[in-house]
Design a protein around this motif. Sequence first.
Motif, PDB file in Angstrom:
ATOM      1  N   PRO A 100       0.879  -1.057  -0.104  1.00 24.71           N
ATOM      2  CA  PRO A 100      -0.023  -0.002  -0.264  1.00 24.71           C
ATOM      3  C   PRO A 100       0.917   1.170   0.079  1.00 24.71           C
ATOM      4  O   PRO A 100       1.907   1.354   0.770  1.00 24.71           O
ATOM      5  N   HIS A 102      -0.105   4.420   1.008  1.00 20.80           N
ATOM      6  CA  HIS A 102       0.120   5.248   2.031  1.00 20.80           C
ATOM      7  C   HIS A 102      -0.646   4.580   3.449  1.00 20.80           C
ATOM      8  O   HIS A 102      -1.317   3.879   3.357  1.00 20.80           O
ATOM      9  N   GLU A 105      -4.265   2.902   4.018  1.00 17.94           N
ATOM     10  CA  GLU A 105      -4.926   2.426   2.740  1.00 17.94           C
ATOM     11  C   GLU A 105      -5.611   1.164   2.746  1.00 17.94           C
ATOM     12  O   GLU A 105      -6.590   0.905   2.175  1.00 17.94           O
TER      13      GLU A 105
END
Length: 125
Positions: A100, A102, A105
């Motif tokens: 992911p 961020h 996320e």
Amino acid sequence: NKNFPVAVNFEIHYPNAKLVAEEVRKSGGKTFVAHVYRYNLEDEIAFLDMLRNDKIIDGVEVYHSKHDYDDEVKYLTMAKERNLFVTGGSDYHGIPNRYPYHLGEYVVDSNLINQFIERIRCISA
């Protein structure tokens, strides 16, 4: 020859998994297997069963950012049938251009977290 493709580094000594699991439990902890898909196993369920039968694991990571629906169903069914703890996570490490992308996320359902906490409370009581 350390550059040989199948060279084994005998300088690395890994502790015995069963002994580590026993020590973790003595300290009040639980042991889990994360991201089973990364181990390139022929039979992931047989591997997890072996770890469970040898009293090495208490749970398995069912929810992971790289698991698809079928993976989740397979691991969840296995965990429930064998009374293993169910965990999950994003495997987020902050590495650029790696999913992911961020923090936050990929998230685990709060019901899973609540079930986990309740099960720990029941064991501790």
